[in-house]
Design a protein around this motif. Structure first.
Motif, PDB file in Angstrom:
ATOM      1  N   PHE A 113       0.831  -1.204   0.000  1.00 42.31           N
ATOM      2  CA  PHE A 113       0.000   0.000   0.000  1.00 42.31           C
ATOM      3  C   PHE A 113       0.866   1.255   0.000  1.00 42.31           C
ATOM      4  N   ILE A 114       0.508   2.218  -0.867  1.00 41.53           N
ATOM      5  CA  ILE A 114       1.203   3.502  -0.931  1.00 41.53           C
ATOM      6  C   ILE A 114       0.206   4.611  -0.599  1.00 41.53           C
ATOM      7  N   THR A 115       0.551   5.434   0.361  1.00 38.39           N
ATOM      8  CA  THR A 115      -0.367   6.443   0.873  1.00 38.39           C
ATOM      9  C   THR A 115      -0.511   7.625  -0.076  1.00 38.39           C
ATOM     10  N   GLY A 116      -1.481   8.448   0.232  1.00 38.31           N
ATOM     11  CA  GLY A 116      -1.611   9.744  -0.419  1.00 38.31           C
ATOM     12  C   GLY A 116      -0.761  10.770   0.311  1.00 38.31           C
ATOM     13  N   ASN A 117      -1.028  12.041   0.066  1.00 39.40           N
ATOM     14  CA  ASN A 117      -0.309  13.159   0.674  1.00 39.40           C
ATOM     15  C   ASN A 117      -1.289  13.958   1.529  1.00 39.40           C
ATOM     16  N   VAL A 119       0.155  -7.923   4.230  1.00 39.78           N
ATOM     17  CA  VAL A 119      -0.435  -6.619   3.915  1.00 39.78           C
ATOM     18  C   VAL A 119       0.472  -5.566   4.538  1.00 39.78           C
ATOM     19  N   TYR A 120       1.076  -4.744   3.681  1.00 43.06           N
ATOM     20  CA  TYR A 120       2.117  -3.819   4.149  1.00 43.06           C
ATOM     21  C   TYR A 120       1.867  -2.410   3.619  1.00 43.06           C
ATOM     22  N   GLY A 121       2.132  -1.441   4.485  1.00 47.66           N
ATOM     23  CA  GLY A 121       2.113  -0.043   4.076  1.00 47.66           C
ATOM     24  C   GLY A 121       3.053   0.752   4.954  1.00 47.66           C
ATOM     25  N   SER A 122       3.655   1.786   4.403  1.00 48.91           N
ATOM     26  CA  SER A 122       4.569   2.621   5.189  1.00 48.91           C
ATOM     27  C   SER A 122       4.298   4.086   4.880  1.00 48.91           C
ATOM     28  N   SER A 123       4.705   4.941   5.818  1.00 46.11           N
ATOM     29  CA  SER A 123       4.629   6.375   5.579  1.00 46.11           C
ATOM     30  C   SER A 123       5.602   6.755   4.470  1.00 46.11           C
ATOM     31  N   LEU A 124       5.300   7.830   3.775  1.00 46.56           N
ATOM     32  CA  LEU A 124       6.211   8.309   2.744  1.00 46.56           C
ATOM     33  C   LEU A 124       7.456   8.923   3.390  1.00 46.56           C
ATOM     34  N   PRO A 125       8.607   8.819   2.737  1.00 44.01           N
ATOM     35  CA  PRO A 125       9.793   9.524   3.236  1.00 44.01           C
ATOM     36  C   PRO A 125       9.493  11.013   3.411  1.00 44.01           C
ATOM     37  N   GLY A 126      10.006  11.566   4.494  1.00 43.63           N
ATOM     38  CA  GLY A 126       9.710  12.954   4.844  1.00 43.63           C
ATOM     39  C   GLY A 126       8.646  13.057   5.905  1.00 43.63           C
ATOM     40  N   PHE A 127       7.834  11.984   6.055  1.00 41.63           N
ATOM     41  CA  PHE A 127       6.809  11.935   7.088  1.00 41.63           C
ATOM     42  C   PHE A 127       7.161  10.916   8.177  1.00 41.63           C
ATOM     43  N   MET A 128       8.217  10.149   7.950  1.00 42.73           N
ATOM     44  CA  MET A 128       8.575   9.074   8.867  1.00 42.73           C
ATOM     45  C   MET A 128       9.243   9.614  10.124  1.00 42.73           C
ATOM     46  N   ILE A 129       9.188   8.793  11.173  1.00 41.32           N
ATOM     47  CA  ILE A 129       9.880   9.143  12.411  1.00 41.32           C
ATOM     48  C   ILE A 129      11.384   9.096  12.168  1.00 41.32           C
ATOM     49  N   GLY A 175      13.192 -19.339  -4.318  1.00 47.70           N
ATOM     50  CA  GLY A 175      13.316 -18.504  -5.501  1.00 47.70           C
ATOM     51  C   GLY A 175      12.050 -18.338  -6.314  1.00 47.70           C
ATOM     52  N   ALA A 176      10.913 -18.804  -5.813  1.00 43.73           N
ATOM     53  CA  ALA A 176       9.656 -18.666  -6.558  1.00 43.73           C
ATOM     54  C   ALA A 176       9.259 -17.202  -6.679  1.00 43.73           C
ATOM     55  N   SER A 177       8.624 -16.858  -7.798  1.00 45.90           N
ATOM     56  CA  SER A 177       8.166 -15.496  -8.020  1.00 45.90           C
ATOM     57  C   SER A 177       7.000 -15.171  -7.092  1.00 45.90           C
ATOM     58  N   VAL A 178       6.971 -13.959  -6.559  1.00 45.45           N
ATOM     59  CA  VAL A 178       5.970 -13.559  -5.571  1.00 45.45           C
ATOM     60  C   VAL A 178       4.893 -12.702  -6.231  1.00 45.45           C
ATOM     61  N   PRO A 179       3.612 -13.114  -6.153  1.00 42.72           N
ATOM     62  CA  PRO A 179       2.532 -12.259  -6.662  1.00 42.72           C
ATOM     63  C   PRO A 179       2.348 -11.027  -5.766  1.00 42.72           C
ATOM     64  N   ILE A 180       2.198  -9.870  -6.396  1.00 41.68           N
ATOM     65  CA  ILE A 180       2.073  -8.616  -5.656  1.00 41.68           C
ATOM     66  C   ILE A 180       0.896  -7.820  -6.204  1.00 41.68           C
ATOM     67  N   VAL A 181       0.108  -7.264  -5.291  1.00 39.65           N
ATOM     68  CA  VAL A 181      -0.933  -6.304  -5.648  1.00 39.65           C
ATOM     69  C   VAL A 181      -0.533  -4.965  -5.048  1.00 39.65           C
ATOM     70  N   LEU A 182      -0.365  -3.965  -5.909  1.00 38.34           N
ATOM     71  CA  LEU A 182      -0.075  -2.610  -5.454  1.00 38.34           C
ATOM     72  C   LEU A 182      -1.386  -1.861  -5.243  1.00 38.34           C
ATOM     73  N   VAL A 183      -1.461  -1.127  -4.148  1.00 37.83           N
ATOM     74  CA  VAL A 183      -2.629  -0.299  -3.862  1.00 37.83           C
ATOM     75  C   VAL A 183      -2.134   1.110  -3.568  1.00 37.83           C
ATOM     76  N   HIS A 207      -3.452   5.308  -2.849  1.00 38.27           N
ATOM     77  CA  HIS A 207      -4.504   6.298  -2.631  1.00 38.27           C
ATOM     78  C   HIS A 207      -4.021   7.662  -3.105  1.00 38.27           C
ATOM     79  N   SER A 208      -4.852   8.355  -3.902  1.00 37.39           N
ATOM     80  CA  SER A 208      -4.553   9.702  -4.359  1.00 37.39           C
ATOM     81  C   SER A 208      -3.243   9.723  -5.144  1.00 37.39           C
ATOM     82  N   ILE A 209      -2.233  10.472  -4.699  1.00 35.43           N
ATOM     83  CA  ILE A 209      -0.965  10.491  -5.431  1.00 35.43           C
ATOM     84  C   ILE A 209      -0.254   9.145  -5.317  1.00 35.43           C
ATOM     85  N   GLY A 210      -0.607   8.348  -4.322  1.00 36.99           N
ATOM     86  CA  GLY A 210      -0.080   6.992  -4.229  1.00 36.99           C
ATOM     87  C   GLY A 210      -0.489   6.143  -5.415  1.00 36.99           C
ATOM     88  N   ALA A 211      -1.654   6.443  -6.013  1.00 36.69           N
ATOM     89  CA  ALA A 211      -2.086   5.721  -7.212  1.00 36.69           C
ATOM     90  C   ALA A 211      -1.169   6.039  -8.385  1.00 36.69           C
TER      91      ALA A 211
END
Length: 391
Positions: free
Chosen positions: A31-35, A64-74, A110-118, A120-124
């Motif tokens: 998951f990639i956040t918006g701004n 299921v993984y998501g992180s803050s954008l660089p610049g907003f992280m601790i 070494g198996a290939s990993v299926p990934i779904v990108l999600v 929101h807003s500019i994250g799209a």
């Protein structure tokens, strides 16, 4: 309570040694956040998505993984100090995604990993750019992953400056030094206000629910947050313009070998929508292997607001008409095959009254979590087609 760097929900079916089974087929939802890019806003949505997928597919490995954008992280992970522009955000997420995929692949021989990108807003926008770059690579040079799906929530992917809010803020952001002045002005106003008091003020002024108000208060008091949000928005205004992606991103059917794949098998796989997108490969199939396995394509889903202050209605409607899956088989006076349409993006306009800022209310966050789970089930179609043919 401090801001979070990441949210990570996992379920692994362990082997005898407690490690993932080497032949298991995981799914990574990234998951990639918006701004502003604070992952805390999305805690309810990601937990709802994880719980829903676990209930449906309890025998499969799930991340299921998501992180803050660089610049907003601790703790900033970049070598240079903030703020960071849109290109740097994309590079960061690309590197992080590759690192996670490589780790999961190594755990599974070494198996290939299926990934779904999600996104929101500019994250799209970031999701589409990552998918486009991945598709442009030769198959043999790709990382051990397959981006099987991309889900764009309230997407700002073209002409953001033409949106109602874009028209308002673009002139201000274009002024020299505007982001720095605004940053220090906010710091001067709130520097002496305790976080819990500021949270109450945010609730009173905006009507936000307590979790979102707390996150917003911590954002306003963070070291770099306000400047990072404005700096990124400034780059969005100039970068997110006309549709720049090739037709391959927007969907084309894979290359089937008609002499070896029967229409009965192909049609049955497209109708098998309830199969898990990350279920372990079955060995019971008696379908003969084709001479050429179809190439994997990324299925795209777009979820738009009925009215969005960050997306002009004309922009949304034009993208739907030119890039979205057609509701009929007629396009520009010519006949379009159903097979071709299956690979065009699904574009849906919300009918629940959910706004662009859906993370600010729990009810909206829950509905979006359910919608994401629904789309991920739809993504199972091409995966099942490939698995049946590989036997």
């Amino acid at each position: 309570m401090a801001l979070s760097n990441e949210i990570f929900h996992t379920f692994i079916e362990p082997g005898p040694d407690g490690k993932p089974l080497p032949n298991s087929k995981p799914l990574l939802v990234y998951f990639i956040t918006g701004n502003p890019g604070l992952i805390d806003y999305y805690e309810i949505t990601l937990k709802r998505l994880f719980d829903t997928l676990r209930a449906k597919h309890g025998d499969s490995d799930l991340y299921v993984y998501g992180s803050s954008l660089p610049g907003f992280m601790i703790d900033q992970l970049m070598s240079s100090p903030p703020p960071y522009d849109l290109a740097q955000q994309i590079e960061h997420h690309t590197s992080q995604l590759l690192m996670m995929a490589s780790k999961l692949s190594q755990e599974r021989n070494g198996a290939s990993v299926p990934i779904v990108l999600v996104g929101h807003s500019i994250g799209a926008y970031m999701c589409l750019e990552i998918i486009s770059r991945w598709q442009a690579k030769a198959a043999e040079s790709r990382a051990p992953m397959e981006i099987v799906g991309g889900i764009c929530l309230f997407p700002t992917v073209v002409d953001i400056a033409k949106s109602p809010t874009g028209r308002t803020v673009a002139p201000f952001l274009a002024l020299p030094g505007s982001t720095i002045v605004a940053h220090y002005l906010v710091k001067m106003i709130f520097i002496l206000v305790p976080a819990f008091i500021l949270s109450l003020l945010v609730r009173l002024v905006t009507g936000m629910e307590p979790p979102a108000a707390k996150t917003t208060a911590r954002f306003l008091k963070s070291k770099h947050g306000v400047r990072q949000a404005l700096y990124l928005a400034k780059h969005e205004m100039t970068t997110v313009a006309a549709d720049k992606w090739t037709d391959s991103l927007w969907g084309k059917p894979p290359s089937f070998s008609p002499s070896t794949i029967s229409s009965d098998v192909t049609n049955s796989t497209f109708n098998a929508r309830r199969d898990s997108p990350f279920r372990k490969r079955s060995s019971a199939s008696t379908t003969p292997k084709p001479a050429q396995t179809p190439s994997a394509e990324t299925k795209l889903f777009f979820y738009w607001a009925r009215s969005d202050h960050w997306v002009a209605n004309d922009t949304r409607d034009e993208l739907i008409s030119t890039r979205g899956r057609l509701s009929t088989l007629i396009s520009g006076g010519r006949r379009v095959s159903a097979t071709t349409e299956l690979y065009r993006p699904v574009m849906e306009i919300d009918d629940h009254g959910i706004p662009h800022g859906f993370p600010l209310k729990e009810a909206h966050s829950m509905l979006i979590g359910d919608k994401l789970a629904e789309y991920i089930d739809e993504i199972s179609v091409p995966l099942r087609a490939r698995n049946v043919m590989e036997g």
